[in-house]
Write a protein that holds these residues in place. Structure first.
Motif, short mmCIF file in Angstrom:
data_model
loop_
_atom_site.label_atom_id
_atom_site.label_comp_id
_atom_site.label_asym_id
_atom_site.label_seq_id
_atom_site.Cartn_x
_atom_site.Cartn_y
_atom_site.Cartn_z
N ALA A 253 102.05 20.20 75.37
CA ALA A 253 102.37 19.17 76.38
C ALA A 253 103.86 18.86 76.39
CB ALA A 253 101.56 17.91 76.09
N ASN A 254 104.53 19.09 75.25
CA ASN A 254 105.97 18.83 75.17
C ASN A 254 106.81 20.08 75.45
OD1 ASN A 254 106.75 15.93 74.08
ND2 ASN A 254 104.81 16.51 73.09
N GLY A 255 106.16 21.09 76.02
CA GLY A 255 106.91 22.25 76.50
C GLY A 255 107.02 23.43 75.56
N VAL A 256 106.35 23.37 74.41
CA VAL A 256 106.43 24.50 73.47
C VAL A 256 105.45 25.57 73.90
CG1 VAL A 256 106.22 25.24 71.07
CG2 VAL A 256 107.05 22.93 71.60
N SER A 257 105.95 26.78 74.10
CA SER A 257 105.10 27.89 74.53
C SER A 257 105.23 29.05 73.53
CB SER A 257 105.49 28.36 75.93
OG SER A 257 106.84 28.80 75.94
N ASN A 258 104.47 30.09 73.78
CA ASN A 258 104.51 31.30 72.95
C ASN A 258 104.30 30.95 71.47
OD1 ASN A 258 104.72 34.00 72.33
ND2 ASN A 258 106.94 34.15 72.66
N MET A 259 103.28 30.09 71.21
CA MET A 259 102.99 29.67 69.84
C MET A 259 102.03 30.65 69.15
SD MET A 259 102.54 25.53 69.77
CE MET A 259 101.78 25.35 71.38
N LYS A 260 102.32 30.94 67.89
CA LYS A 260 101.43 31.72 67.02
C LYS A 260 101.04 30.77 65.88
CE LYS A 260 103.16 35.35 69.30
NZ LYS A 260 102.47 36.12 70.33
N VAL A 261 99.81 30.31 65.88
CA VAL A 261 99.37 29.31 64.92
C VAL A 261 98.74 30.01 63.72
CG1 VAL A 261 97.92 27.29 64.53
CG2 VAL A 261 98.98 27.65 66.78
N LYS A 262 99.34 29.81 62.55
CA LYS A 262 98.79 30.37 61.31
C LYS A 262 98.02 29.26 60.60
CE LYS A 262 101.61 32.50 58.38
NZ LYS A 262 102.56 32.67 57.22
N MET A 263 96.71 29.44 60.51
CA MET A 263 95.87 28.40 59.90
C MET A 263 95.72 28.72 58.41
SD MET A 263 94.36 25.63 60.95
CE MET A 263 93.51 24.37 59.99
N LEU A 264 96.38 27.90 57.56
CA LEU A 264 96.28 28.05 56.11
C LEU A 264 95.18 27.15 55.57
CD1 LEU A 264 100.08 27.78 55.16
CD2 LEU A 264 98.77 29.87 55.44
N GLY A 265 94.55 27.57 54.49
CA GLY A 265 93.58 26.73 53.80
C GLY A 265 92.42 26.30 54.67
N TRP A 266 91.91 27.23 55.48
CA TRP A 266 90.83 26.91 56.43
C TRP A 266 89.45 27.22 55.87
CZ3 TRP A 266 87.59 30.77 58.46
CH2 TRP A 266 87.96 32.08 58.12
N CYS A 267 89.40 27.95 54.76
CA CYS A 267 88.10 28.34 54.22
C CYS A 267 88.17 28.54 52.70
CB CYS A 267 87.62 29.65 54.88
SG CYS A 267 88.52 31.13 54.34
N ASN A 268 87.00 28.66 52.09
CA ASN A 268 86.86 29.03 50.68
C ASN A 268 87.74 28.22 49.73
OD1 ASN A 268 85.57 31.05 52.21
ND2 ASN A 268 85.79 32.53 50.56
N GLY A 269 87.75 26.91 49.92
CA GLY A 269 88.39 26.04 48.95
C GLY A 269 89.78 25.57 49.31
N GLY A 270 90.44 26.22 50.25
CA GLY A 270 91.76 25.74 50.65
C GLY A 270 92.84 26.82 50.58
N VAL A 271 94.09 26.36 50.49
CA VAL A 271 95.23 27.28 50.51
C VAL A 271 95.12 28.33 49.41
CG1 VAL A 271 97.72 27.41 50.12
CG2 VAL A 271 96.80 25.64 51.61
N GLN A 272 94.74 27.89 48.22
CA GLN A 272 94.51 28.84 47.12
C GLN A 272 93.04 29.28 47.20
OE1 GLN A 272 96.69 28.55 43.28
NE2 GLN A 272 94.66 28.23 42.41
N GLN A 273 92.80 30.22 48.09
CA GLN A 273 91.42 30.58 48.42
C GLN A 273 90.68 31.23 47.26
OE1 GLN A 273 91.93 33.24 51.70
NE2 GLN A 273 92.09 31.62 53.22
N LYS A 274 89.40 30.92 47.19
CA LYS A 274 88.53 31.69 46.31
C LYS A 274 88.28 33.04 46.97
CE LYS A 274 86.23 27.60 44.36
NZ LYS A 274 86.76 27.75 43.00
N ILE A 275 87.78 33.99 46.21
CA ILE A 275 87.65 35.36 46.68
C ILE A 275 86.86 35.42 47.99
CG2 ILE A 275 85.58 35.75 45.29
CD1 ILE A 275 86.69 38.62 44.81
N LEU A 276 87.34 36.25 48.92
CA LEU A 276 86.79 36.30 50.28
C LEU A 276 85.64 37.30 50.41
CD1 LEU A 276 89.96 36.14 52.57
CD2 LEU A 276 88.13 34.45 52.42
N ARG A 277 84.64 37.18 49.53
CA ARG A 277 83.44 38.00 49.71
C ARG A 277 82.82 37.67 51.07
NH1 ARG A 277 82.43 42.30 46.18
NH2 ARG A 277 82.99 41.68 44.06
N LYS A 278 82.91 36.40 51.43
CA LYS A 278 82.51 35.93 52.74
C LYS A 278 83.37 34.70 53.03
CE LYS A 278 78.71 33.21 50.82
NZ LYS A 278 77.25 32.94 50.87
N THR A 279 83.47 34.33 54.28
CA THR A 279 84.28 33.16 54.62
C THR A 279 83.36 31.96 54.85
OG1 THR A 279 84.24 33.78 56.96
CG2 THR A 279 86.12 34.52 55.65
#
Length: 865
Positions: free
Chosen positions: A523-549
Motif C-alpha cells: 500500500a505504501n508503494g513497495v513492489s517486486n517483493m520477495k518474502v522469505k518466511m523464516l521460522g515458519w515450521c518445525n519449531g522455528g528459525v532453528q528448525q528441527k529436521i525436515l522429515r516433514k513440515t
C-alpha cells in the motif's frame, strides 16, 4: 540293589547336564575369548608389499615442443617443461614461469627452484609434517619426466622425488664389450673407469658372493664374465665416466642394451610421486587438466596439495599491472604495491568443508566463485576453476618478500586429512588421510582478454556463465528494485513447564501478521517483493529436521499460512518458505533423527558433530547445548525434496538456508561423496527444481547455484577488506547483473545500515530487510538477539525512505547489464549500466566533485541518467 545303585548315578548325571546347559552361553563365550586370544597371539599379519612408484624417464632432446591451434601457440622448453603461450590476435606472450629467475638476487635457491616450476606439490605424513616438491628441483633436473605431444595438446608426466640421476654409462656390461670400449681409451682413462666396476666370473666367486642372487640379478653371467658398476659410485664420478664413454662413441642405444642385462631391483627410502598435467588449446582458451586417477604415491606419504602453474603470468619488479582475486564481489592487488609487511592473500573456494573437523576458528575465508586473474598493460587473463574447484584455495602475494615476483594461483587439497587427539599416548599430532581419490580431474580454464580492464575481464566471465548455463541466465524482466523481506516467524525460547526448563517456539510474526506487513508495504508503494518466511515450521528459525513440515500453532493454522501466501501473491509479492536441509538442530528420535544413521561422517568415520566457536578464545563451545550435525548427503537431498514439495503445495517458492552456500563432503563408509560430487549433486537438484517450475531462493549464491534461482540474498558484496588488497570491485556482479536478482545483508540488522545501502548502490544489489511484528524485547534471554532491529513498526518509515529514493533512482537498472565501473579514488566509485546510467557512491566523510563536475555528497550516492 543294582537298581538302587543306578538311581544316584542318573541323578548326578542329570544335575551335571542341567548345570552345563545353564552355563552353556558363558562356556561358549569363554571358549570364543580363549580361541580369539590364541589367534591374536599367534597371528602374524601378511606384510603388505609396497607397490613401488616407477619414475618416468626423459628420452627427448632440446628441440622445443610446439602446438598451435590458430588462435594460441604454446612453445614448451623440453628441458624444463616451462612454456610460452602466444595469443595470436594480440601478439601478447604469457609465460608459465618468469624468464629471468636466475638474476633475482632477492630469491634463495629453493625459491628459484619454485619459480622455474610449472607445478608444485606437497606430501604429508601421519604426524602432519608437510614437504614441498617442485618439478624443477625434483623432476626435470633429474630427468624423471616425459613429454607426450598430441593434437592441440601436450601431456607432461612428472615424477617428483629424490631419485638418483641416470647417467649414460654401462650399469652392467660383458667382459668382451668392456674390453672393446676400454681399448679405445688411453691407459690412464681405462684404468680410471675400470676401478669403478666389479668383475664377476661365475667360476671364480668369493665366499661373500651369493651365487643365486647374482644370477637372479645378472642372468648373463651364467655364460659370460661381466662387469657391474659399483653401487657406491658418486655422481661426480659417474659424470666423469659418462664423459669417457661418450668420447669413444658410447651411445644412449648402447646404454639401453646394457641396461637390459641388469635385473636387480633398485630400492630407495625416498618417496616418489607421479603427477600428469595435460595442456589443451581450446579456441582462445588454455585448459589445464590433472587427472586424479593418474596420481601415484605411497599411502604412507600421500600427496596433500597440488598447485598447477603457480607463477603463470607473474609480474616482475618493473611490470605494471594487477592481480584479481575473488574477495567478496572482487578485489585487485597491484603489482609491487609495497605492502610487504602484510600477510599474503588466501581464501577457500566455497568456504570450509564442514565434514573436515577443526577445533578452532579465527576467521572463515570463503569465495563464492572460483576465478582469479592477472592484468598487464593492455592484456589480461582470467583463470576459471572448473572440475575440482571445491578442493581449491586461491592465494596471491606481491613481490619483495621471498622473491621479486607478483603471483596468484589455485592450490588444491587432494588428500583431505583429519587430526586425532592422542595427547595421552603421543607427543605429536596424528593425522588420518582419505584412503582413495575419486576418479575426477582438476581443471583450470585460462581465458585471454585483449584488455587490461577488470570490467572486460568480468564481462568475459559473464559470457562464460551465459554459455555454460544457456537458457538459465537470460535477462530478467524487473522494472523496479527487487526487495527481499525476511519475516521472522518463531524462534525457540526456554520456558518453565511444571518447573522443568523446556524449549518452546516463541511467536515473533504470525502468518496473519506477515500478510499485514506485506499488505502495508504494498500500500505504501513497495513492489517486486520477495518474502522469505523464516521460522515458519518445525519449531522455528532453528528448525528441527525436515522429515516433514509441520506449521507452528502459535503462528496460526496451515490455512492461515496459505492465505498469507495467496494475499502476498495478489499484491505481486512472491513468498519463499525457508528450510534447513543440510543440518540437524535440536532433533531426536521423536523428530525422525538418529545421529548414528543420519549424520554424515568425518574421515575418522565419527559422526559429523559440529559446534559453535567462541569469539574470544576461537575454540569450540562444547558445553552450550548448541552442537548440531551435518546430515548425510542422501538424506539432505530427501529433505530438500520435502521442502520444495511442501512449498509448492502451499503455492510458495522454496528458500534454502544452506544449499547453494555450504558445500561439504561426506565420508560415510557405505556411501562416500567427494566435495566435487556433492557440488554436482546440488547442481542436478537445483536444475531439476527449476525445470519443474519451482521458484528458488538461496543465500550467498555460489556460482554453480545462481543460474537456477530467482533471488539470492545476503550475498557478500564487499568481503573482508584485507590490507594487502588495493581496490574492491564488483567483478562477480558485473558478470551476473540483470540476469539474477541479488541483495546484500538485511540493512536494518547488518550493523551499519548506511554502509550497506552504499554497497548495494555500487554493486547493483537490491535491498534486503528483516522484519517481525513483536518488539526487540521479545528476543531477550534467547540466542536470537541478532534480530534487535527487526521490529517492523520501528523501522517502517526508515525502510520506506530508503526504498522510495533507491527505487526512484535505480529501479530501472535491474534488467540491464552492468557495463562499467571505476574507482575514482579510495572513497568514490562510479558504476555504469547499459543505458548510460551512472551511479556515483561516496564512502568518504567529505564531498567529492568529479572531473565532469558531478558533486557526490559525503556518505551518499548520486545517480546520473
Amino acid at each position: 540293589m543294582k537298581t538302587e545303585n543306578k538311581k544316584p548315578k542318573n541323578i548326578y548325571a542329570g544335575a551335571i547336564l542341567t548345570t552345563i546347559v545353564k552355563h552353556l552361553p558363558s562356556i561358549i563365550l569363554a571358549l570364543i575369548i580363549v580361541i580369539a586370544a590364541i589367534f591374536v597371539i599367534n597371528y602374524k599379519p601378511v606384510a603388505e608389499e609396497k607397490e613401488l612408484v616407477q619414475p618416468y624417464t626423459f628420452e627427448g632432446n632440446d628441440t622445443p615442443v610446439v602446438v598451435d591451434n590458430g588462435e594460441l601457440k604454446l612453445t614448451m622448453d623440453p628441458l624444463t617443461t616451462a612454456f610460452e603461450l602466444e595469443v595470436k590476435d594480440s601478439g601478447k606472450v604469457w609465460r608459465s614461469n618468469p624468464a629471468d629467475v636466475l638474476e633475482d638476487t632477492a630469491a634463495l635457491d629453493d625459491q628459484k627452484s619454485f619459480l622455474q616450476s610449472p607445478l608444485v606439490m606437497s606430501y604429508s605424513i601421519t604426524q602432519g609434517l608437510e614437504t614441498t616438491y617442485s618439478t624443477f628441483g625434483y623432476s626435470t633436473n633429474n630427468g624423471i619426466y616425459e613429454i607426450v605431444p598430441g593434437d592441440n595438446e601436450i601431456r607432461v608426466n612428472y615424477s617428483l622425488g629424490n631419485v638418483e640421476k641416470e647417467y649414460v654409462v654401462p650399469p652392467v656390461i660383458t667382459e668382451t664389450e668392456m674390453n672393446d670400449w676400454l681399448s679405445k681409451m688411453d691407459k690412464k682413462e681405462a684404468d680410471l673407469v675400470k676401478q669403478y666396476y666389479k668383475k664377476y666370473d661365475i667360476n671364480k666367486l668369493t665366499a661373500k658372493d651369493n651365487k643365486d642372487e647374482l644370477l637372479a640379478n645378472y642372468p648373463s653371467m651364467e655364460n659370460e664374465v661381466i662387469y657391474v658398476l659399483r653401487s657406491g659410485t658418486k655422481e661426480n664420478v659417474k659424470k666423469t665416466i659418462e664423459e669417457k664413454f661418450a668420447a669413444v662413441g658410447y651411445t644412449y642405444e648402447n646404454f639401453l642394451a646394457d641396461k637390459e642385462l641388469d635385473l636387480s631391483v633398485k630400492t630407495s627410502e625416498n618417496p616418489v610421486f607421479n603427477v600428469s598435467v595435460v595442456y589443451k588449446l581450446e579456441g582462445k582458451d588454455l585448459v589445464v587438466e590433472i587427472p586424479l586417477k593418474d596420481l601415484e604415491y605411497d599411502k604412507e606419504t600421500p600427496i596433500y596439495t597440488i598447485t598447477p602453474l603457480p607463477y603463470f603470468g607473474a609480474g616482475g619488479p618493473n611490470d605494471k599491472g594487477f592481480m584479481f582475486v575473488p574477495e567478496g564481489g572482487g578485489a585487485t592487488i597491484n603489482f609491487n604495491n609495497g605492502k610487504t609487511s602484510q600477510s599474503s592473500y588466501y581464501t577457500n573456494v566455497y568456504g570450509w568443508d564442514m565434514c573436515l573437523s577443526r577445533d578452532a576458528v579465527v576467521h572463515n575465508t570463503r569465495a563464492y566463485y572460483g576465478v582469479y586473474g592477472v592484468s598487464e598493460g593492455n592484456d589480461s587473463f582470467i583463470c576459471i576453476l572448473e572440475e575440482g574447484s571445491p578442493y581449491a584455495s586461491i592465494q596471491a602475494d606481491i613481490a619483495g618478500k621471498n622473491h621479486s615476483y607478483n603471483y596468484v594461483n589455485a592450490k588444491y587439497s587432494i588428500c583431505q586429512r583429519e587430526k586425532y587427539d592422542v595427547g595421552d599416548i603421543a607427543n605429536s599430532d596424528i593425522y588420518e588421510y582419505i584412503k582413495e581419490l575419486p576418479d575426477e580431474t582438476l581443471t583450470q580454464r585460462y581465458t585471454f582478454v585483449n584488455s587490461g580492464d577488470y570490467v572486460d575481464m568480468a564481462k568475459c566471465y559473464g559470457k562464460y556463465l551465459q554459455d555454460k548455463y544457456a537458457g538459465y541466465m537470460d535477462l530478467v524482466s524487473d522494472e523496479s528494485t527487487p526487495v527481499a523481506i525476511e519475516m521472522v516467524g518463531a524462534i525457540d525460547k526456554v520456558k518453565q513447564v511444571v518447573g522443568v526448563p523446556v524449549s518452546r517456539p516463541l511467536k515473533l510474526t504470525s502468518y496473519k501478521d506477515a500478510a499485514n506487513i506485506v499488505e502495508d508495504l504494498s500500500a505504501n508503494g513497495v513492489s517486486n517483493m520477495k518474502v522469505k518466511m523464516l521460522g515458519w515450521c518445525n519449531g522455528g528459525v532453528q528448525q528441527k529436521i525436515l522429515r516433514k513440515t509441520k506449521t507452528i500453532s502459535d503462528l496460526g493454522s496451515k490455512k492461515d499460512l496459505k492465505n498469507m501466501i495467496a494475499s502476498a501473491d495478489e499484491k505481486g509479492a512472491e513468498v519463499y518458505l525457508n528450510g534447513v536441509t543440510e543440518y540437524a538442530y535440536d532433533s531426536n528420535l521423536l523428530d525422525g533423527f538418529f545421529s548414528f544413521r543420519d549424520a554424515a561422517k568425518f574421515i575418522s568415520k565419527e559422526r559429523a558433530e559440529l559446534y559453535n566457536y567462541s569469539h574470544v578464545t576461537y575454540a569450540q563451545r562444547e558445553n552450550t547445548d548448541n552442537n548440531y550435525f551435518l546430515l548425510h548427503t542422501d538424506l539432505s537431498k530427501k529433505l530438500s525434496d520435502v521442502l520444495v514439495k511442501s512449498s509448492n503445495s502451499l503455492g510458495a517458492g522454496a528458500c534454502f538456508e544452506n544449499l547453494g552456500m555450504d558445500l561439504s563432503s561426506d565420508f560415510s563408509r557405505k556411501k562416500t561423496y567427494s566435495r566435487e560430487a556433492v557440488k554436482n549433486l546440488q547442481v542436478e537438484q537445483l536444475k531439476g527444481y527449476a525445470d519443474g517450475g519451482s521458484k528458488l531462493m538461496i543465500n550467498m549464491g555460489n556460482d554453480y547455484a545462481i543460474p537456477f534461482c530467482s533471488m539470492v540474498t545476503e550475498m557478500d558484496l564487499r568481503g573482508s577488506e584485507y590490507t594487502i588488497l588495493d581496490e574492491c570491485v564488483p567483478f562477480f556482479q558485473i558478470a551476473v547483473h540483470g540476469r539474477v536478482d541479488y541483495t546484500g545483508n538485511p540493512i536494518n540488522i547488518c550493523g551499519n545500515a548506511e554502509n550497506e545501502v552504499l554497497y548495494s548502490a555500487e554493486y547493483g544489489a537490491g535491498l534486503c530487510f528483516s522484519f517481525m511484528e513483536e518488539s526487540s524485547f521479545a528476543t531477550q534471554k534467547t540466542l536470537y538477539t541478532d534480530y534487535y532491529g527487526s521490529t517492523y513498526d520501528s523501522w517502517k518509515d526508515k525502510m520506506l525512505g530508503i526504498y522510495n529514493r533507491y527505487n526512484a533512482e535505480l529501479g530501472h537498472t535491474f534488467n540491464q547489464e552492468m557495463v562499467g565501473h571505476k574507482n575514482l579514488n579510495s572513497d568514490v566509485s562510479c558504476t555504469e549500466y547499459a543505458d548510460g546510467t551512472q551511479v556515483y557512491v561516496n564512502y568518504g566523510y567529505s564531498d567529492f566533485t568529479t572531473d565532469e563536475g558531478v558533486k557526490v555528497p559525503a556518505r551518499d550516492y548520486i545517480v546520473k541518467r
